[in-house]
Design an enzyme around this catalytic site. Structure first.
Site, PDB file in Angstrom:
ATOM      1  N   HIS A 144       3.364  -6.016   2.622  1.00  0.00           N
ATOM      2  CA  HIS A 144       3.161  -5.887   4.065  1.00  0.00           C
ATOM      3  C   HIS A 144       4.489  -5.517   4.695  1.00  0.00           C
ATOM      4  CE1 HIS A 144      -0.943  -7.328   4.293  1.00  0.00           C
ATOM      5  NE2 HIS A 144      -0.606  -8.232   3.383  1.00  0.00           N
TER       6      HIS A 144
ATOM      7  N   TYR B 102       6.357  -1.776  13.352  1.00  0.00           N
ATOM      8  CA  TYR B 102       6.259  -1.019  12.107  1.00  0.00           C
ATOM      9  C   TYR B 102       7.332   0.047  11.937  1.00  0.00           C
ATOM     10  CZ  TYR B 102       1.731  -3.288  12.093  1.00  0.00           C
ATOM     11  OH  TYR B 102       0.734  -4.223  12.115  1.00  0.00           O
TER      12      TYR B 102
END
Length: 168
Positions: A102, A22
């Site tokens: 996402h 991430y």
């Protein structure tokens, strides 16, 4: 134009959560990047941000948008993408464009992450571009809303369209 940005579970932990997947950018920084993009692009867009770790609160927020001045929704439902038919149902009843984002490419992740109930309910899904995906969704949303507005104006200004003929 007013756009609601909904962030799901664990996104409040960006910057701490598995940086190799991430990155180090926090959720607040993503929101700042989006606001900067709006200003630098001279877009007439107001963004409202909402984050929760609770499924029902996401559903409530989507339902609150019905009949409101929100013209579109950008949503990252996090792991609820793969499990929540209830959020998918709320998206379908929203009555406005919804784009799912996402940070990672969920198609390249674990098998259980490859299905997105919520993504199937959205007009489009942007994944795998990290924080840039939010600005991509914002660009897409602005264009979709502009096209919808132009179409509606054309329909209202065309005396030969079927809606006007029915009313005459």
């Amino acid at each position: 134009m007013k756009i609601l940005v909904i962030q799901g579970p664990n996104l409040n932990m960006l910057g701490h959560r598995d940086p190799r997947l991430y990155g180090m950018v926090t959720l607040d920084q993503i929101h700042e990047i989006m606001q900067t993009f709006v200003k630098q692009s001279n877009l007439d867009v107001e963004l409202e941000f909402f984050q929760t770790n609770f499924e029902g609160e996401i559903i409530d927020k989507i339902q609150e948008s019905v009949g409101s001045d929100y013209e579109g929704i950008i949503i990252n439902p996090g792991a609820f993408s793969h499990t929540s038919i209830a959020i998918a149902d709320a998206i379908m009843l929203a009555g406005k464009p919804v784009i799912e984002v996402h940070l990672t490419n969920i198609q390249a992740r674990e098998e259980f992450r490859k299905n997105s109930y919520t993504g199937a309910a959205c007009g489009g899904v942007i994944m795998g571009f990290g924080p840039l995906g939010y600005n991509m969704a914002l660009m897409a949303m602005v264009n979709i809303l502009a096209e919808m507005k132009a179409f509606q104006e054309a329909q209202q200004n065309n005396p030969n369209n079927s809606i006007n003929n029915i009313n005459n």
